[in-house]
Each structure stands twice: as C-alpha cells, then as structure tokens.
Design a protein around this motif. Structure first.
Motif, PDB file in Angstrom:
ATOM      1  N   UNK A  17       0.805  -1.218   0.000  1.00 52.79           N
ATOM      2  CA  UNK A  17       0.000   0.000   0.000  1.00 52.79           C
ATOM      3  C   UNK A  17       0.837   1.266   0.000  1.00 52.79           C
ATOM      4  N   UNK A  18       2.150   1.121   0.137  1.00 55.09           N
ATOM      5  CA  UNK A  18       3.037   2.286   0.106  1.00 55.09           C
ATOM      6  C   UNK A  18       3.136   3.003   1.438  1.00 55.09           C
ATOM      7  N   UNK A  19       2.644   2.411   2.501  1.00 52.76           N
ATOM      8  CA  UNK A  19       2.703   3.049   3.808  1.00 52.76           C
ATOM      9  C   UNK A  19       4.063   2.864   4.485  1.00 52.76           C
ATOM     10  N   UNK A  20       4.776   1.819   4.117  1.00 53.10           N
ATOM     11  CA  UNK A  20       6.045   1.502   4.756  1.00 53.10           C
ATOM     12  C   UNK A  20       7.111   1.330   3.685  1.00 53.10           C
ATOM     13  N   UNK A  21       8.197   2.064   3.824  1.00 50.18           N
ATOM     14  CA  UNK A  21       9.286   1.963   2.845  1.00 50.18           C
ATOM     15  C   UNK A  21      10.295   0.919   3.320  1.00 50.18           C
ATOM     16  N   UNK A  22      11.076   0.403   2.382  1.00 48.45           N
ATOM     17  CA  UNK A  22      12.028  -0.661   2.676  1.00 48.45           C
ATOM     18  C   UNK A  22      13.264  -0.505   1.800  1.00 48.45           C
ATOM     19  N   UNK A  23      14.273  -1.311   2.130  1.00 43.81           N
ATOM     20  CA  UNK A  23      15.523  -1.359   1.362  1.00 43.81           C
ATOM     21  C   UNK A  23      15.665  -2.780   0.860  1.00 43.81           C
ATOM     22  N   UNK A  24      15.938  -2.940  -0.455  1.00 42.83           N
ATOM     23  CA  UNK A  24      16.143  -4.273  -1.026  1.00 42.83           C
ATOM     24  C   UNK A  24      17.530  -4.776  -0.674  1.00 42.83           C
ATOM     25  N   UNK A  25      17.601  -6.045  -0.262  1.00 41.89           N
ATOM     26  CA  UNK A  25      18.887  -6.658   0.037  1.00 41.89           C
ATOM     27  C   UNK A  25      19.105  -7.759  -0.989  1.00 41.89           C
TER      28      UNK A  25
END
Length: 117
Positions: A17-25
């Motif tokens: 939903x785009x509420x939480x951002x993340x970093x791809x590992x």
C-alpha cells in the motif's frame, strides 16, 4: 516485525500500500528480501499513531427525511375480513352414509345377565 508486533502478511500489505518503505537486500527478483530502516519504522509508527477512538469519535450521519410512501400498519388493529360463505358440507360426514363400526361393537354381544369370563 517484532518492533511493530504484526505478522509478515500485514507487513507486506503495508509495503504494497506504500505506507512503509524498505531497502532491497541482494539482487534476487523472485523473492526480494526487504530490510526496514529504523527511521522508516519510526516514521511509519508516528503516522499511524492515534489519540482518539475512531469508532466513537466519528460524528454520526444526520437523519434525513424519507421520501417513500411507506406506511406503518399495526396488524393487531386491522379488522379481519368477513368470510363469504360457511365451510362446505363436503368435509363433514353425511347422515345418510353408514357409520363405520367401532372396535367395541366388533366383539360378540353377551347374553343379558351373563358375565363375561
């Protein structure tokens, strides 16, 4: 997940939903591994923080007037319609038909004065 105390499914829904951002590992495309930065988690928690109860703090909708022609009827006060004719006699046994013998009359009569054994 332990910081937010939610399931992995709920966490993926927040990401979707785009509420939480993340970093791809890593470089995998089939199963991307997501890492969540503590600052992103803190910002997410701050956005979702509430002080009032949403179910009781919302204002109720104002009642509107009805435009339908529906009328409420009290069925106890409505008179019953009169019957047009008495019940037909076809359901009643007729006087001309012979009566069916009962079980008591099926036993032979005893002579008067004699007692049955």
């Amino acid at each position: 997940m332990t910081v937010l105390r939610c399931t992995a499914k709920t966490l993926r829904a927040y990401v979707r939903d785009g509420e939480l951002t993340y970093v791809l590992k890593g470089a995998g495309l089939k199963r991307p591994r997501r890492l969540f930065h503590p600052d992103d988690l803190a910002a997410f928690i701050a956005r979702r923080r509430r002080t009032e109860c949403p179910s009781t703090s919302q204002k109720a909708a104002k009642p509107t007037s009805s435009t339908s022609n529906v009328v409420a009827v009290d069925f106890a006060s409505v008179p019953r319609p009169q019957r047009s004719a008495p019940p037909s006699r076809s359901r009643l046994p007729s006087a001309s038909a012979p009566a069916k013998p009962s079980r008591r009359s099926a036993t032979p009569p005893t002579p008067s004065g004699a007692r049955p054994r």
